[in-house]
Scaffold this active site. Structure first.
Site, PDB file in Angstrom:
ATOM      1  N   CYS A   1       3.857   3.042   8.388  1.00  0.00           N
ATOM      2  CA  CYS A   1       4.150   4.292   7.684  1.00  0.00           C
ATOM      3  C   CYS A   1       4.997   5.220   8.553  1.00  0.00           C
ATOM      4  CB  CYS A   1       2.860   4.998   7.296  1.00  0.00           C
ATOM      5  SG  CYS A   1       3.132   6.560   6.417  1.00  0.00           S
TER       6      CYS A   1
ATOM      7  N   ASP B   1      13.174  -2.965  -0.152  1.00  0.00           N
ATOM      8  CA  ASP B   1      14.304  -3.047  -1.086  1.00  0.00           C
ATOM      9  C   ASP B   1      14.276  -4.274  -1.989  1.00  0.00           C
ATOM     10  OD1 ASP B   1      15.115  -0.734   0.110  1.00  0.00           O
ATOM     11  OD2 ASP B   1      16.937  -1.550   1.008  1.00  0.00           O
TER      12      ASP B   1
ATOM     13  N   ALA C   1       0.449   5.505  -0.388  1.00  0.00           N
ATOM     14  CA  ALA C   1      -0.463   6.643  -0.494  1.00  0.00           C
ATOM     15  C   ALA C   1      -0.193   7.403  -1.790  1.00  0.00           C
ATOM     16  CB  ALA C   1      -0.285   7.571   0.701  1.00  0.00           C
TER      17      ALA C   1
ATOM     18  N   PRO D   1       0.839  -1.203   0.000  1.00  0.00           N
ATOM     19  CA  PRO D   1       0.000   0.000   0.000  1.00  0.00           C
ATOM     20  C   PRO D   1       0.871   1.247   0.000  1.00  0.00           C
ATOM     21  CG  PRO D   1       0.055  -0.986   2.185  1.00  0.00           C
ATOM     22  CD  PRO D   1       0.800  -1.920   1.281  1.00  0.00           C
TER      23      PRO D   1
ATOM     24  N   GLY E   1       6.933  -2.408  -3.184  1.00  0.00           N
ATOM     25  CA  GLY E   1       6.325  -1.091  -3.285  1.00  0.00           C
ATOM     26  C   GLY E   1       6.998  -0.231  -4.335  1.00  0.00           C
ATOM     27  N   ARG E   2       7.997   0.533  -3.927  1.00  0.00           N
ATOM     28  CA  ARG E   2       8.590   1.550  -4.804  1.00  0.00           C
ATOM     29  C   ARG E   2       9.168   0.987  -6.091  1.00  0.00           C
ATOM     30  NH1 ARG E   2      12.792   3.923  -0.982  1.00  0.00           N
ATOM     31  NH2 ARG E   2      12.622   1.855  -0.060  1.00  0.00           N
TER      32      ARG E   2
ATOM     33  N   ASN F   1       9.216  -7.201   3.456  1.00  0.00           N
ATOM     34  CA  ASN F   1       9.068  -5.979   2.671  1.00  0.00           C
ATOM     35  C   ASN F   1      10.329  -5.135   2.813  1.00  0.00           C
ATOM     36  OD1 ASN F   1       7.271  -2.912   3.143  1.00  0.00           O
ATOM     37  ND2 ASN F   1       7.751  -3.821   1.179  1.00  0.00           N
TER      38      ASN F   1
ATOM     39  N   LYS G   1       0.695  -4.424   9.243  1.00  0.00           N
ATOM     40  CA  LYS G   1       1.981  -4.061   8.631  1.00  0.00           C
ATOM     41  C   LYS G   1       2.765  -3.203   9.617  1.00  0.00           C
ATOM     42  CE  LYS G   1       4.064  -2.608   4.270  1.00  0.00           C
ATOM     43  NZ  LYS G   1       4.945  -1.481   4.524  1.00  0.00           N
TER      44      LYS G   1
END
Length: 353
Positions: free
Chosen positions: A101, A208, A19, A17, A230-231, A206, A145
């Site tokens: 977060c 890298d 934002a 997730p 993610g990224r 999660n 998370k």
């Protein structure tokens, strides 16, 4: 195969997730390109925000590939329980609690990873949410998370994992950084491995995970049941199929052809425009286009020009013109840095993963 309640996940490759990123069009695209599971953007637990345009859009799951997982954030157990009930009533099939977060605007209201400093409050929140939607005949799985702790001197992921398990959390995702680390430095996986060794519930690693080889290394190092990306998927949603293929065969897929990436982008942008509308759509699409084109020949000048365009028609035409020019150079993408040397695009360090 992983199961969460009555849901069997297609594979163990998850979309994190983020934002402003993992909206419905992006989640759908990642699932189409190989992700087995995706969690929505964070939804605030404050009921006063539920009817806002942003929250209603984040809670829009029409036509989405199941299971539908919604992440909620907040620091008040009763409000979090009510937010869970509200989102389940509006289509959520899995509720994820955000305690990972590190953003200041989240942590400043004692939510997100700031909660890791208060284990008693963590226990009250997870228990309240599980009791609200996660028990009984119609139980909805609740997941959590977290990060490894709030700073490197206070890594308490093991303690949080025990609290979560005792409260009835169905799955735990651990980002291999502390809250104080933000997104700096390299993720560490030893803590995730320790959590997995002690846990009786599925654990997701999660942080890298940027390539098929790194995915295999992290799974081996942590023993995790799944990985969350993610990224690295920003502007590269086909990463999920590359990882799935490598894990299954040990072989690397060739890079996608420019023509295929152009088709993927066109589909993504058209879905994005339909979801957001003309005014918001053209503006929120800019970051995605920037990620897709980062490091490509002429990308910097293209992004400057693109940011001056105010209609979806002009934006889509500019994107296709840019990729047509890329095809004139090569069938496959060739990344260059500002000086022209070969380089892969970096991920965006400012967004949640």
């Amino acid at each position: 195969m992983l199961t969460l309640g009555r849901h069997t996940l297609r594979n163990n490759l998850f979309v994190a997730p983020m934002a402003g990123v993992t909206d419905r069009p992006f989640r759908q695209l990642c699932k189409h390109l190989g992700a087995g599971y995706a969690v929505s953007e964070m939804v605030a637990s404050n009921a006063q925000l539920w009817k806002s345009e942003k929250t209603m859009r984040r809670a829009n799951h029409a036509g989405e590939v199941e299971p539908i997982a919604v992440q909620i954030a907040g620091a008040d157990p009763d409000m979090m329980a009510e937010a869970a009930r509200y989102n389940v009533a509006n289509g959520a099939q899995i509720i994820d609690i955000n305690m990972g977060c590190p953003a200041k605007k989240v942590c400043n209201v004692a939510a997100g990873s700031a909660l890791l400093q208060n284990e008693a409050l963590v226990a009250r929140i997870v228990s309240a949410v599980v009791n609200a939607v996660g028990v009984g005949a119609d139980a909805v799985p609740v997941t959590l998370k977290i990060r490894t702790g709030w700073n490197r001197e206070n890594r308490n992921a093991l303690a949080i994992a025990r609290i979560a398990e005792e409260a009835g959390i169905s799955m735990l995702t651990v980002h291999g950084r502390t809250r104080a680390d933000l997104y700096h430095g390299e993720a560490e996986y030893e803590t995730i491995a320790a959590v997995k060794a002690a846990a009786r519930i599925p654990v997701v690693a999660n942080g890298d995970i940027t390539s098929p080889r790194k995915a295999r290394e992290v799974l081996a190092a942590t023993g995790a049941d799944a990985i969350m990306i993610g990224r690295a998927a920003q502007g590269r949603p086909w990463l999920f199929r590359e990882i799935a293929h490598f894990l299954a065969t040990g072989e690397l897929l060739p890079p996608p052809r420019v023509a295929e990436i152009q088709r993927i982008m066109n589909g993504h942008l058209e879905d994005h425009y339909a979801f957001y509308g003309e005014f918001t759509g053209v503006r929120t699409a800019r970051k995605h286009i920037g990620w897709y084109t980062r490091g490509l020949r002429g990308a910097q000048a293209f992004r400057h020009r693109m940011n001056t365009l105010d209609t979806t028609r002009e934006q889509l035409a500019a994107v296709n013109e840019f990729f047509d020019a890329q095809k004139a150079f090569s069938e496959r993408l060739e990344y260059v840095d500002e000086e022209g040397a070969g380089d892969e695009p970096e991920t965006n360090d400012r967004l949640a993963a």
